[in-house]
Design a protein around this motif. Structure first.
Motif, short mmCIF file in Angstrom:
data_model
loop_
_atom_site.label_atom_id
_atom_site.label_comp_id
_atom_site.label_asym_id
_atom_site.label_seq_id
_atom_site.Cartn_x
_atom_site.Cartn_y
_atom_site.Cartn_z
N GLY A 22 0.82 -1.21 0.00
CA GLY A 22 0.00 0.00 0.00
C GLY A 22 0.85 1.26 0.00
N ILE A 23 1.93 1.25 0.76
CA ILE A 23 2.82 2.42 0.80
C ILE A 23 3.48 2.62 -0.56
CG2 ILE A 23 4.98 3.28 1.77
CD1 ILE A 23 4.10 2.02 4.44
N ILE A 24 3.95 1.53 -1.17
CA ILE A 24 4.60 1.63 -2.48
C ILE A 24 3.60 2.10 -3.53
CG2 ILE A 24 5.67 0.26 -4.32
CD1 ILE A 24 6.95 -1.43 -2.04
N TYR A 25 2.39 1.54 -3.51
CA TYR A 25 1.36 1.96 -4.46
C TYR A 25 1.03 3.44 -4.28
CZ TYR A 25 -3.15 2.70 -6.62
OH TYR A 25 -4.17 3.22 -7.36
N GLY A 26 0.89 3.87 -3.03
CA GLY A 26 0.56 5.26 -2.76
C GLY A 26 1.64 6.20 -3.26
N LYS A 27 2.89 5.83 -3.08
CA LYS A 27 4.00 6.67 -3.56
C LYS A 27 3.99 6.76 -5.08
CE LYS A 27 8.07 8.68 -3.43
NZ LYS A 27 8.02 10.05 -3.87
N GLN A 28 3.78 5.63 -5.75
CA GLN A 28 3.74 5.65 -7.21
C GLN A 28 2.56 6.47 -7.72
OE1 GLN A 28 3.65 1.49 -8.22
NE2 GLN A 28 5.89 1.37 -8.38
N ARG A 29 1.42 6.32 -7.08
CA ARG A 29 0.23 7.07 -7.49
C ARG A 29 0.42 8.56 -7.27
NH1 ARG A 29 -3.86 6.68 -10.96
NH2 ARG A 29 -5.69 7.73 -10.19
N TYR A 30 1.04 8.92 -6.15
CA TYR A 30 1.32 10.32 -5.85
C TYR A 30 2.26 10.91 -6.90
CZ TYR A 30 3.04 14.44 -3.43
OH TYR A 30 3.40 15.72 -3.11
N TYR A 32 2.60 9.94 -9.89
CA TYR A 32 1.89 10.03 -11.15
C TYR A 32 0.95 11.24 -11.19
CZ TYR A 32 -1.59 8.90 -14.73
OH TYR A 32 -2.45 8.96 -15.79
N LEU A 33 0.26 11.50 -10.08
CA LEU A 33 -0.74 12.56 -10.06
C LEU A 33 -0.16 13.95 -9.79
CD1 LEU A 33 -3.61 10.77 -8.12
CD2 LEU A 33 -3.48 11.24 -10.56
N LYS A 34 1.00 14.04 -9.18
CA LYS A 34 1.57 15.33 -8.81
C LYS A 34 1.76 16.25 -10.01
CE LYS A 34 5.26 17.44 -6.16
NZ LYS A 34 6.48 17.22 -5.39
N PRO A 35 2.40 15.81 -11.12
CA PRO A 35 2.55 16.73 -12.26
C PRO A 35 1.22 17.12 -12.89
CG PRO A 35 3.61 14.61 -12.73
CD PRO A 35 3.09 14.55 -11.35
N ILE A 36 0.25 16.22 -12.87
CA ILE A 36 -1.07 16.54 -13.42
C ILE A 36 -1.72 17.65 -12.61
CG2 ILE A 36 -3.38 15.62 -13.87
CD1 ILE A 36 -2.01 12.89 -14.38
N ALA A 37 -1.64 17.53 -11.29
CA ALA A 37 -2.22 18.55 -10.42
C ALA A 37 -1.49 19.88 -10.57
CB ALA A 37 -2.18 18.09 -8.97
N ALA A 38 -0.17 19.84 -10.74
CA ALA A 38 0.60 21.07 -10.92
C ALA A 38 0.18 21.76 -12.22
CB ALA A 38 2.09 20.76 -10.94
N GLU A 39 -0.04 20.99 -13.26
CA GLU A 39 -0.48 21.57 -14.54
C GLU A 39 -1.88 22.18 -14.39
OE1 GLU A 39 -0.56 22.72 -18.50
OE2 GLU A 39 1.12 22.07 -17.26
N GLU A 40 -2.76 21.49 -13.67
CA GLU A 40 -4.11 22.03 -13.45
C GLU A 40 -4.05 23.34 -12.67
OE1 GLU A 40 -6.31 18.95 -11.56
OE2 GLU A 40 -6.59 17.82 -13.42
N ARG A 41 -3.19 23.39 -11.65
CA ARG A 41 -3.06 24.63 -10.88
C ARG A 41 -2.52 25.76 -11.75
NH1 ARG A 41 -1.30 21.09 -6.87
NH2 ARG A 41 0.87 21.47 -7.36
#
Length: 71
Positions: A22-30, A32-41
């Motif tokens: 779960g920790i590894i999955y969460g880190k990978q998902r984070y 993955y989503l971090k640049p998308i959220a930065a672009e949206e902001r």
């Protein structure tokens, strides 16, 4: 008071494995989503600046119309 039950090593291993997965999955998902959220902001900030500029222009036009001597 009942003494605690000794948990099976298989169950302990499964629980720790699930936690680590779960920790590894969460880190990978984070990651993955971090640049998308930065672009949206960034896009939202650009839209906000554009909207504020349009509102400023609208207010200037409204003030210019209200200050007309042709009332």
């Amino acid at each position: 008071m009942v003494p605690p039950v000794q948990v099976s090593p298989l169950i302990k291993t499964a629980r720790w494995s699930a936690l680590l997965v779960g920790i590894i999955y969460g880190k990978q998902r984070y990651d993955y989503l971090k640049p998308i959220a930065a672009e949206e902001r960034r896009v939202e900030e650009a839209e906000k600046k554009l909207r504020e500029e349009q509102e400023r222009i609208y207010k200037q036009l409204a003030e210019a119309d209200s200050e007309s001597i042709l009332k």
